[in-house]
Design a protein around this motif. Structure first.
Motif, PDB file in Angstrom:
ATOM      1  N   ASP A 173       0.737  -1.717   0.125  1.00  0.00           N
ATOM      2  CA  ASP A 173       0.507  -0.070   0.019  1.00  0.00           C
ATOM      3  C   ASP A 173       1.209   1.469   0.013  1.00  0.00           C
ATOM      4  N   THR A 174       2.177   1.264  -0.565  1.00  0.00           N
ATOM      5  CA  THR A 174       2.924   2.101  -0.376  1.00  0.00           C
ATOM      6  C   THR A 174       3.689   2.069  -1.852  1.00  0.00           C
ATOM      7  N   GLU A 175       3.821   3.934  -1.982  1.00  0.00           N
ATOM      8  CA  GLU A 175       4.657   3.804  -4.126  1.00  0.00           C
ATOM      9  C   GLU A 175       5.633   2.497  -4.334  1.00  0.00           C
ATOM     10  N   ILE A 176       6.439   3.226  -3.797  1.00  0.00           N
ATOM     11  CA  ILE A 176       7.575   2.286  -3.697  1.00  0.00           C
ATOM     12  C   ILE A 176       7.008   0.243  -3.475  1.00  0.00           C
ATOM     13  N   GLY A 177       7.033   0.555  -2.706  1.00  0.00           N
ATOM     14  CA  GLY A 177       6.448  -0.574  -1.667  1.00  0.00           C
ATOM     15  C   GLY A 177       5.484  -1.366  -3.520  1.00  0.00           C
ATOM     16  N   GLN A 178       4.634  -0.586  -3.666  1.00  0.00           N
ATOM     17  CA  GLN A 178       4.057  -1.215  -5.257  1.00  0.00           C
ATOM     18  C   GLN A 178       4.826  -1.682  -6.126  1.00  0.00           C
ATOM     19  N   TRP A 179       5.784  -0.302  -6.791  1.00  0.00           N
ATOM     20  CA  TRP A 179       6.419  -0.786  -7.536  1.00  0.00           C
ATOM     21  C   TRP A 179       7.504  -1.953  -7.618  1.00  0.00           C
ATOM     22  N   LEU A 180       8.420  -2.076  -5.968  1.00  0.00           N
ATOM     23  CA  LEU A 180       8.670  -2.897  -6.112  1.00  0.00           C
ATOM     24  C   LEU A 180       8.476  -4.181  -5.808  1.00  0.00           C
ATOM     25  N   ARG A 181       7.264  -4.935  -5.972  1.00  0.00           N
ATOM     26  CA  ARG A 181       6.509  -5.941  -6.039  1.00  0.00           C
ATOM     27  C   ARG A 181       6.288  -6.631  -7.807  1.00  0.00           C
ATOM     28  N   SER A 182       6.473  -5.566  -8.423  1.00  0.00           N
ATOM     29  CA  SER A 182       5.757  -5.347  -9.782  1.00  0.00           C
ATOM     30  C   SER A 182       6.996  -6.315 -10.837  1.00  0.00           C
ATOM     31  N   LYS A 183       8.185  -6.427  -9.889  1.00  0.00           N
ATOM     32  CA  LYS A 183       9.950  -6.392 -10.221  1.00  0.00           C
ATOM     33  C   LYS A 183       9.909  -8.006 -10.984  1.00  0.00           C
ATOM     34  N   HIS A 184      10.967  -8.258 -11.446  1.00  0.00           N
ATOM     35  CA  HIS A 184      11.530  -9.753 -11.881  1.00  0.00           C
ATOM     36  C   HIS A 184      12.162 -10.221 -10.595  1.00  0.00           C
ATOM     37  N   THR A 185      13.156 -11.577 -10.367  1.00  0.00           N
ATOM     38  CA  THR A 185      13.625 -12.419 -10.201  1.00  0.00           C
ATOM     39  C   THR A 185      14.959 -12.538 -10.652  1.00  0.00           C
ATOM     40  N   LEU A 186      14.384 -13.048 -11.937  1.00  0.00           N
ATOM     41  CA  LEU A 186      15.263 -12.971 -13.007  1.00  0.00           C
ATOM     42  C   LEU A 186      14.512 -12.628 -14.320  1.00  0.00           C
ATOM     43  N   VAL A 187      16.091 -12.614 -15.206  1.00  0.00           N
ATOM     44  CA  VAL A 187      15.503 -11.392 -16.323  1.00  0.00           C
ATOM     45  C   VAL A 187      16.710 -12.072 -17.510  1.00  0.00           C
ATOM     46  N   LYS A 188      16.584 -12.563 -18.966  1.00  0.00           N
ATOM     47  CA  LYS A 188      17.236 -13.069 -19.812  1.00  0.00           C
ATOM     48  C   LYS A 188      17.221 -11.271 -20.921  1.00  0.00           C
ATOM     49  N   ILE A 189      18.925 -11.555 -21.136  1.00  0.00           N
ATOM     50  CA  ILE A 189      18.522 -10.328 -21.824  1.00  0.00           C
ATOM     51  C   ILE A 189      19.597 -10.647 -23.183  1.00  0.00           C
ATOM     52  N   ASN A 190      19.378 -10.735 -24.299  1.00  0.00           N
ATOM     53  CA  ASN A 190      20.388 -11.453 -26.021  1.00  0.00           C
ATOM     54  C   ASN A 190      20.386 -13.075 -25.624  1.00  0.00           C
ATOM     55  N   ASN A 191      22.090 -13.354 -24.350  1.00  0.00           N
ATOM     56  CA  ASN A 191      23.190 -14.425 -24.781  1.00  0.00           C
ATOM     57  C   ASN A 191      23.176 -14.687 -23.024  1.00  0.00           C
ATOM     58  N   ILE A 192      22.713 -13.723 -22.057  1.00  0.00           N
ATOM     59  CA  ILE A 192      22.785 -13.716 -20.167  1.00  0.00           C
ATOM     60  C   ILE A 192      21.843 -13.788 -19.788  1.00  0.00           C
ATOM     61  N   LEU A 193      21.680 -14.812 -18.573  1.00  0.00           N
ATOM     62  CA  LEU A 193      20.663 -14.536 -17.514  1.00  0.00           C
ATOM     63  C   LEU A 193      21.454 -13.598 -16.316  1.00  0.00           C
ATOM     64  N   PHE A 194      20.584 -13.411 -16.142  1.00  0.00           N
ATOM     65  CA  PHE A 194      20.791 -12.165 -14.920  1.00  0.00           C
ATOM     66  C   PHE A 194      19.735 -12.711 -13.139  1.00  0.00           C
ATOM     67  N   MET A 195      20.462 -12.716 -12.385  1.00  0.00           N
ATOM     68  CA  MET A 195      19.633 -12.978 -10.987  1.00  0.00           C
ATOM     69  C   MET A 195      20.530 -12.693 -10.035  1.00  0.00           C
ATOM     70  N   HIS A 196      19.703 -12.816  -8.271  1.00  0.00           N
ATOM     71  CA  HIS A 196      20.862 -11.563  -7.458  1.00  0.00           C
ATOM     72  C   HIS A 196      22.083 -13.484  -6.670  1.00  0.00           C
ATOM     73  N   GLY A 197      21.260 -14.648  -6.486  1.00  0.00           N
ATOM     74  CA  GLY A 197      22.877 -14.965  -6.566  1.00  0.00           C
ATOM     75  C   GLY A 197      22.953 -16.541  -7.491  1.00  0.00           C
ATOM     76  N   GLY A 198      22.283 -17.167  -7.884  1.00  0.00           N
ATOM     77  CA  GLY A 198      22.146 -18.041  -8.786  1.00  0.00           C
ATOM     78  C   GLY A 198      21.864 -19.204  -9.116  1.00  0.00           C
TER      79      GLY A 198
END
Length: 400
Positions: free
Chosen positions: A249-274
């Motif tokens: 119910d906060t602006e930043i909280g709502q924005w953050l909850r729309s984000k991904h945990t993994l994303v694939k760009i071209n031939n690269i996979l990104f995430m926090h841990g592995g």
């Protein structure tokens, strides 16, 4: 401070030294053969008194110093419930202030220093795709942990942002692989800066990918062990626990909850841990995992632990906690199997701190947690037309 308010000549140390001098003169008059031992025995009580006076005075001064050090300027905080949705809340010199939000623009109070005063955007909580192709240039960094100044200096040095902190990376993509929260003292500055940069990047044809790390998940679940103590002031004044300052119910909280945990760009996979081999055994897909993460970000730890799949995703072997690449647990053939599963050539991770951006397994795994959290310096990963480079703190680039 009391030490400064005393009249001249009345300071305890001055009085003690004066008394010591008089006592010495009196003894000298009566003892022509004044031995060093006698002098020491005579003077010791006065010397002790002098140091005790100094200690007492220092102790009395401490409360004033603590008050000065605890003065906090923080914010803004924007809540979305009907009673508060048109008001921005600020902590200015440890006092709660509020200003109206007019036409989505926040107005900072005069006494609130250089806190961000962003323009709210209506599409902030839109869920973006998690797979992109034909991206010509990418920059990635990780684990900022509230070190706003280090992050800004690094991004400016590599012309990702301009001198006024606005997007300057054109149609490039920037990836932040998690851990904006905890440890540092400028978490809100980091979050509101990235909030604005998200909008600017899209307007220029680029993207900001803000991935969830384990510390975002911990804060959302109410695990506040690593929160900087200065944020207790905001929590007390706003009468909310720290995690509730970033609820859905906060602006930043709502924005953050729309984000991904993994994303694939071209031939690269990104995430926090592995990505662990267990992911392959479970035959999971990126989209499925991202949806489950968003759906369960606010679940209690005990509830997550009860579900086999959620327990895997959110904890030890999941993509926000896994550290197996740094423990000699895997052979290069294991890495190849993971890469083949996702049809990528590289996996980029943060979470495990290094002194620099580091390539492992012949650059198949790239570690980008360069210890920005220490507040001294850091690096970022630059990818331009497939070329991998370390972006050093002063702006130099070194091939990876």
């Amino acid at each position: 401070m009391r030490i400064n308010s005393m009249p001249v000549g009345a300071h305890p140390i001055t009085l003690s030294i004066t008394r010591l001098s008089r006592a010495s003169q009196w003894i000298l008059k009566r003892h022509r053969k004044f031995t060093p031992l006698l002098w020491f025995v005579t003077a010791l009580p006065f010397v002790t008194l002098s140091f005790n006076s100094l200690a007492a005075n220092t102790s009395e001064a401490e409360p004033e110093l603590k008050i000065q050090e605890s003065s906090v300027t923080d914010g803004p905080y924007v809540f979305l419930d009907n009673a508060q949705k048109d008001t921005a809340y600020w902590i200015c010199q440890s006092e709660l202030k509020q200003t109206p939000i007019a036409k989505a623009q926040l107005t900072r109070p005069a006494s609130c220093g250089e806190l961000p005063a962003p323009h709210l955007h209506t599409l902030a909580a839109t869920v973006e795709p998690d797979t992109f192709t034909h991206v010509s240039k990418i920059v990635a960094l990780s684990d900022v942990h509230g070190q706003f100044d280090v992050m800004i200096n690094l991004l400016k040095a590599h012309k990702i942002i301009d001198k006024n902190n606005h997007w300057a990376f054109g149609d490039g993509h920037m990836v932040m692989t998690g851990d904006m929260f905890d440890r540092g003292h400028q978490v809100n500055e980091v979050l509101w800066f990235l909030y604005a940069l998200d909008q600017e990047a899209q307007a220029a044809g680029g993207r900001l990918h803000l991935l969830m790390g384990n510390h975002e998940q911990m804060v959302f679940r109410g695990d506040l062990r690593y929160v900087n103590e200065r944020y207790q002031v905001a929590a007390d004044l706003l009468k909310r626990s720290y995690d509730a300052l970033y609820n859905k119910d906060t602006e930043i909280g709502q924005w953050l909850r729309s984000k991904h945990t993994l994303v694939k760009i071209n031939n690269i996979l990104f995430m926090h841990g592995g990505i662990s081999p267990e992911w392959i055994e479970r035959k999971l897909h990126i989209g499925e995992a991202n949806q489950l993460f968003r759906q369960h970000l606010d679940d209690k730890k005990a509830d997550l632990k009860k579900d086999d799949l959620l327990n895997f995703l959110f904890f030890t072997n999941g993509p926000t906690w896994y550290r197996g690449y740094f423990k000699d647990e895997l052979k290069e053939s294991d890495i190849d199997s993971i890469l083949n599963y996702f049809k990528v050539e590289h996996i980029v991770v943060g979470h495990t701190s290094q002194e620099q951006v580091l390539g492992l397994y012949h650059n198949k795994i790239i570690a980008i947690d360069s210890s920005i959290k220490n507040g001294q310096s850091g690096e970022l990963l630059l990818i331009d037309a497939g070329k991998l480079s370390r972006g050093l703190y002063q702006g130099e680039q070194v091939s990876l």
